[in-house]
Motif scaffolding. Structure first.
Motif, PDB file in Angstrom:
ATOM      1  N   VAL A 199       0.858  -1.189   0.000  1.00 11.69           N
ATOM      2  CA  VAL A 199       0.000   0.000   0.000  1.00 11.69           C
ATOM      3  C   VAL A 199       0.891   1.236   0.000  1.00 11.69           C
ATOM      4  CG1 VAL A 199      -1.703   1.351   1.277  1.00 11.69           C
ATOM      5  CG2 VAL A 199      -1.907  -1.140   1.184  1.00 11.69           C
ATOM      6  N   GLY A 200       0.776   2.035  -1.040  1.00  8.37           N
ATOM      7  CA  GLY A 200       1.519   3.284  -1.093  1.00  8.37           C
ATOM      8  C   GLY A 200       3.015   3.109  -1.022  1.00  8.37           C
ATOM      9  N   GLY A 201       3.525   2.031  -1.575  1.00  9.38           N
ATOM     10  CA  GLY A 201       4.958   1.792  -1.582  1.00  9.38           C
ATOM     11  C   GLY A 201       5.489   1.113  -0.343  1.00  9.38           C
ATOM     12  N   ARG A 202       4.626   0.823   0.611  1.00  7.16           N
ATOM     13  CA  ARG A 202       5.073   0.193   1.853  1.00  7.16           C
ATOM     14  C   ARG A 202       4.498  -1.216   1.948  1.00  7.16           C
ATOM     15  NH1 ARG A 202       3.624  -0.264   7.357  1.00  7.16           N
ATOM     16  NH2 ARG A 202       1.610   0.737   7.021  1.00  7.16           N
ATOM     17  N   TRP A 203       5.368  -2.176   2.208  1.00  2.69           N
ATOM     18  CA  TRP A 203       4.948  -3.555   2.412  1.00  2.69           C
ATOM     19  C   TRP A 203       4.597  -3.743   3.887  1.00  2.69           C
ATOM     20  CZ3 TRP A 203       4.333  -6.815  -1.655  1.00  2.69           C
ATOM     21  CH2 TRP A 203       4.925  -6.442  -2.862  1.00  2.69           C
ATOM     22  N   ARG A 204       3.469  -4.391   4.138  1.00  2.00           N
ATOM     23  CA  ARG A 204       3.028  -4.509   5.525  1.00  2.00           C
ATOM     24  C   ARG A 204       2.280  -5.824   5.733  1.00  2.00           C
ATOM     25  NH1 ARG A 204      -1.670   0.199   5.451  1.00  2.00           N
ATOM     26  NH2 ARG A 204      -3.460  -1.191   5.108  1.00  2.00           N
ATOM     27  N   PRO A 205       2.105  -6.248   6.976  1.00  3.41           N
ATOM     28  CA  PRO A 205       1.323  -7.462   7.252  1.00  3.41           C
ATOM     29  C   PRO A 205      -0.149  -7.244   6.901  1.00  3.41           C
ATOM     30  CG  PRO A 205       2.709  -6.855   9.122  1.00  3.41           C
ATOM     31  CD  PRO A 205       2.714  -5.690   8.188  1.00  3.41           C
ATOM     32  N   GLY A 206      -0.860  -8.338   6.721  1.00  2.00           N
ATOM     33  CA  GLY A 206      -2.294  -8.260   6.488  1.00  2.00           C
ATOM     34  C   GLY A 206      -3.046  -8.149   7.797  1.00  2.00           C
ATOM     35  N   ALA A 207      -4.154  -7.464   7.769  1.00  5.59           N
ATOM     36  CA  ALA A 207      -4.933  -7.266   8.996  1.00  5.59           C
ATOM     37  C   ALA A 207      -5.479  -8.577   9.547  1.00  5.59           C
ATOM     38  CB  ALA A 207      -6.071  -6.292   8.728  1.00  5.59           C
ATOM     39  N   ALA A 208      -5.594  -9.603   8.691  1.00  8.91           N
ATOM     40  CA  ALA A 208      -6.129 -10.893   9.150  1.00  8.91           C
ATOM     41  C   ALA A 208      -5.031 -11.912   9.431  1.00  8.91           C
ATOM     42  CB  ALA A 208      -7.096 -11.454   8.112  1.00  8.91           C
ATOM     43  N   GLY A 209      -3.794 -11.469   9.512  1.00  3.72           N
ATOM     44  CA  GLY A 209      -2.699 -12.398   9.789  1.00  3.72           C
ATOM     45  C   GLY A 209      -2.089 -12.933   8.519  1.00  3.72           C
ATOM     46  N   VAL A 210      -1.943 -14.264   8.419  1.00  4.41           N
ATOM     47  CA  VAL A 210      -1.346 -14.872   7.233  1.00  4.41           C
ATOM     48  C   VAL A 210      -2.171 -16.073   6.783  1.00  4.41           C
ATOM     49  CG1 VAL A 210       1.010 -14.157   7.793  1.00  4.41           C
ATOM     50  CG2 VAL A 210       0.160 -16.376   8.610  1.00  4.41           C
ATOM     51  N   PHE A 211      -1.984 -16.453   5.532  1.00  7.14           N
ATOM     52  CA  PHE A 211      -2.535 -17.713   5.032  1.00  7.14           C
ATOM     53  C   PHE A 211      -1.408 -18.462   4.335  1.00  7.14           C
ATOM     54  CE2 PHE A 211      -2.991 -14.713   1.576  1.00  7.14           C
ATOM     55  CZ  PHE A 211      -2.727 -15.442   0.414  1.00  7.14           C
ATOM     56  N   THR A 212      -1.576 -19.755   4.173  1.00 10.39           N
ATOM     57  CA  THR A 212      -0.498 -20.575   3.618  1.00 10.39           C
ATOM     58  C   THR A 212      -0.703 -20.838   2.135  1.00 10.39           C
ATOM     59  OG1 THR A 212      -1.659 -22.606   4.255  1.00 10.39           O
ATOM     60  CG2 THR A 212      -0.056 -21.724   5.815  1.00 10.39           C
ATOM     61  N   VAL A 213       0.432 -20.900   1.458  1.00 17.29           N
ATOM     62  CA  VAL A 213       0.448 -21.256   0.040  1.00 17.29           C
ATOM     63  C   VAL A 213       1.023 -22.657  -0.074  1.00 17.29           C
ATOM     64  CG1 VAL A 213       1.429 -20.737  -2.225  1.00 17.29           C
ATOM     65  CG2 VAL A 213       0.662 -18.881  -0.732  1.00 17.29           C
ATOM     66  N   GLU A 214       0.360 -23.501  -0.852  1.00 16.15           N
ATOM     67  CA  GLU A 214       0.717 -24.908  -0.977  1.00 16.15           C
ATOM     68  C   GLU A 214       1.328 -25.188  -2.337  1.00 16.15           C
ATOM     69  OE1 GLU A 214      -1.870 -28.671   0.219  1.00 16.15           O
ATOM     70  OE2 GLU A 214      -2.463 -27.941  -1.764  1.00 16.15           O
ATOM     71  N   ASN A 215       2.336 -26.032  -2.360  1.00 15.73           N
ATOM     72  CA  ASN A 215       2.876 -26.541  -3.619  1.00 15.73           C
ATOM     73  C   ASN A 215       2.012 -27.726  -4.040  1.00 15.73           C
ATOM     74  OD1 ASN A 215       4.269 -27.809  -5.675  1.00 15.73           O
ATOM     75  ND2 ASN A 215       6.273 -27.656  -4.696  1.00 15.73           N
ATOM     76  N   PRO A 216       1.252 -27.608  -5.138  1.00 18.83           N
ATOM     77  CA  PRO A 216       0.342 -28.700  -5.509  1.00 18.83           C
ATOM     78  C   PRO A 216       1.049 -29.968  -5.953  1.00 18.83           C
ATOM     79  CG  PRO A 216       0.392 -27.021  -7.216  1.00 18.83           C
ATOM     80  CD  PRO A 216       1.162 -26.464  -6.056  1.00 18.83           C
ATOM     81  N   ALA A 217       2.350 -29.888  -6.198  1.00 21.30           N
ATOM     82  CA  ALA A 217       3.099 -31.091  -6.580  1.00 21.30           C
ATOM     83  C   ALA A 217       3.474 -31.940  -5.377  1.00 21.30           C
ATOM     84  CB  ALA A 217       4.365 -30.698  -7.338  1.00 21.30           C
ATOM     85  N   THR A 218       3.508 -31.318  -4.197  1.00 16.22           N
ATOM     86  CA  THR A 218       3.926 -32.047  -2.996  1.00 16.22           C
ATOM     87  C   THR A 218       2.932 -31.909  -1.847  1.00 16.22           C
ATOM     88  OG1 THR A 218       5.143 -30.136  -2.135  1.00 16.22           O
ATOM     89  CG2 THR A 218       6.347 -31.656  -3.584  1.00 16.22           C
ATOM     90  N   ARG A 219       2.010 -30.983  -1.970  1.00 14.88           N
ATOM     91  CA  ARG A 219       1.050 -30.628  -0.924  1.00 14.88           C
ATOM     92  C   ARG A 219       1.743 -30.017   0.293  1.00 14.88           C
ATOM     93  NH1 ARG A 219      -3.759 -35.235  -1.044  1.00 14.88           N
ATOM     94  NH2 ARG A 219      -3.411 -35.926  -3.180  1.00 14.88           N
ATOM     95  N   GLU A 220       2.959 -29.594   0.126  1.00 12.97           N
ATOM     96  CA  GLU A 220       3.697 -28.965   1.220  1.00 12.97           C
ATOM     97  C   GLU A 220       3.423 -27.465   1.251  1.00 12.97           C
ATOM     98  OE1 GLU A 220       7.596 -31.943   1.103  1.00 12.97           O
ATOM     99  OE2 GLU A 220       7.726 -29.876   0.346  1.00 12.97           O
ATOM    100  N   HIS A 221       3.418 -26.884   2.444  1.00 11.02           N
ATOM    101  CA  HIS A 221       3.289 -25.449   2.595  1.00 11.02           C
ATOM    102  C   HIS A 221       4.626 -24.803   2.253  1.00 11.02           C
ATOM    103  CE1 HIS A 221      -0.285 -25.987   5.598  1.00 11.02           C
ATOM    104  NE2 HIS A 221      -0.598 -26.260   4.353  1.00 11.02           N
TER     105      HIS A 221
END
Length: 491
Positions: free
Chosen positions: A26-48
């Protein structure tokens, strides 16, 4: 299909440098999300593989605040300045092509060949729109009644909300960002929750190129409906560009209607692949392997239904089947041709469509081998004897499955091909005169004639019927982010 023999080189440092836990921009500044974090999964391994900032409606509003603040200065920049910045973004993407490709393979699962091709394609939008940015378009002349002159000019729409899917996480973002910036718009981007990392990487390259703070803002998150609804109800957002399913597109169109927001919609497809009796079967099979199996069939332009003339169906099926059986299925780092489907849900959907078709009489004629793995791998499959009323022919498969239907008469063929609510892409192979005759009668926004690929930054990408509204790419893609204004001048 071309097999990538180069090993996957996922650089942990490159992923860490993205700081995905502070992935709301936002406006050139990287910041945490207001809802915390969510995980991204590798669909080839199902690993986070990463924990990404989970943006909220509050973050969405803040992004619009930044985009609206940056809009006057950005739109007032000389077109040449914007052009030079876009050219620099392309250079940076090509500099980081291996890292970007590895990142795409990591979160999307596609082969490295496909991932590298996507990065090159995605970068090309910045070159094309760097060139378009400095090509003025307008009109001037006397009115028919005399006494006045008419000046026609174009202005940026304003703040644009961009919503992208998971299947081409780089290209779907740049195909929207590049023309928006070239036109003088500022943007707020919502990448798909399945594949947000590539969007974060592209956004960092845009900043490195020197694009001012606030011009590009990114809000990843699981609450897609909340974030996008926030943008559509904000008076400062004057444009939405969405790529995704027709079902979601309908919802967004209803919401956009409340404020009469300028919309571009690239929605679902059900592309027919037609092989006529005059076709070069070898070329048709080569084209089919691209049109069907690029990105494992997970593309809106993917060939969905194969209509093959009775005179050549036996030869075509045998050759296509042989090519399919040679495909290597597996994780990208193993140099595979075909990666996994994006999720367990996607795997279940494709499996269900094929199982139902087989239960109704279809035959699995050819199939590739699938390694024993934890990923969402579905075997590339060729089906024959598919019933005409099979859901496999009416729904978007979004997987590596090629159902073959035999045809004899052209009018019968065209009736079947056009019997769908979709009209995005189509493919026709045959002697040029016959192929063009068939192609012009297909209800589709794009038709590949004797080629299995239709995407090109210099061409207008989009569909008819319920496959979308508007075009991306070409001059038309720039015009999607411009408003026409005319001045009537006393003379």
């Amino acid at each position: 299909m071309t097999t990538s023999t180069q090993p996957m080189n996922t650089q942990p440092s490159y992923l860490e440098a993205l700081e995905p836990g502070s992935g709301v921009l936002v406006g050139g500044r990287w910041r945490p999300g207001a809802a915390g974090v969510f995980t991204v999964e590798n669909p080839a391994t199902r690993e986070h593989v990463a924990a990404v900032a989970d943006g909220t409606t509050e973050d969405a509003t803040a992004a619009v605040d930044a985009a609206a603040e940056a809009l006057p200065a950005w739109s007032a920049l000389p077109p040449r300045t914007r052009s030079d910045l876009l050219s620099r973004v392309r250079e940076l993407m090509l500099r980081d092509v291996d890292d970007l490709a590895a990142l795409i393979a990591l979160e999307n699962g596609k082969s490295l060949t496909d991932a590298r091709g996507e990065v090159a394609y995605a970068a090309e939008f910045f070159r094309w729109y760097a060139e378009e940015a400095v090509r003025p378009h307008g009109d001037f002349g006397p009115s028919p009644a005399g006494g006045t002159r008419t000046i026609v000019t174009h202005k940026p729409v304003g703040v644009a909300a961009l919503v992208t899917p998971w299947n081409f996480p780089a290209a779907m973002a740049t195909r929207k960002i590049a023309p928006a910036l070239a036109a003088g718009c500022t943007v707020v981007l919502k990448p798909a929750a399945e594949t947000p990392l590539t969007a974060l990487a592209v956004a960092r390259l845009i900043a490195e190129a020197g694009v001012p703070d606030g011009v590009v803002n990114v809000v990843p998150g699981r609450d897609a409906a909340g974030i996008v609804s926030t943008w559509l109800t904000d008076q400062r957002v004057r444009k939405i560009s969405f790529t995704g399913s027709t079902g979601v597109g309908r919802i967004l169109l209803r919401q956009a209607a409340d404020r009469v927001v300028n919309t571009s919609m690239e929605l679902g497809g059900n592309a027919p692949f037609v092989v006529t009796s005059s076709a070069d079967v070898t070329a048709a099979v080569e084209g089919a392997m691209v049109a069907k199996f690029r990105n494992g069939g997970q593309a809106c332009t993917a060939a969905n239904r194969f209509y093959v003339h009775a005179d050549v169906v036996e030869e075509f099926t045998a050759r296509l089947g042989a090519a399919v059986e040679k495909l290597r299925v597996g994780p990208a780092e193993q140099g595979s041709d075909i990666g996994p489907l994006i999720s367990e849900k996607a795997y279940a959907t494709v499996t269900g469509l094929v199982d139902d078709a087989v239960a109704a009489g279809a035959v699995i004629a050819h199939r590739a081998e699938v390694p024993t793995t934890e990923g969402y791998f579905y075997a590339p499959t060729v089906l024959t004897g598919v019933p005409a009323d099979s859901p496999l022919l009416r729904e978007e498969i979004f997987g590596p499955v090629a159902p073959i239907v035999v045809w004899n008469e052209t009018e019968e063929l065209l009736a079947a091909v056009n019997d769908t609510e979709f009209g995005l892409a189509a493919y026709v192979y045959g002697e040029m005169g016959e192929a063009l005759h068939v192609a012009e009668r297909i209800d589709a926004g794009m038709v590949g004639v004797n080629r299995g690929l239709v995407s090109d930054p210099s061409a207008p990408f989009g569909g008819v019927k319920q496959s979308g509204i508007g075009r991306e790419g070409a001059r038309a893609g720039l015009e999607e982010y411009l408003e026409t204004q005319y001045l009537s001048v006393a003379w």
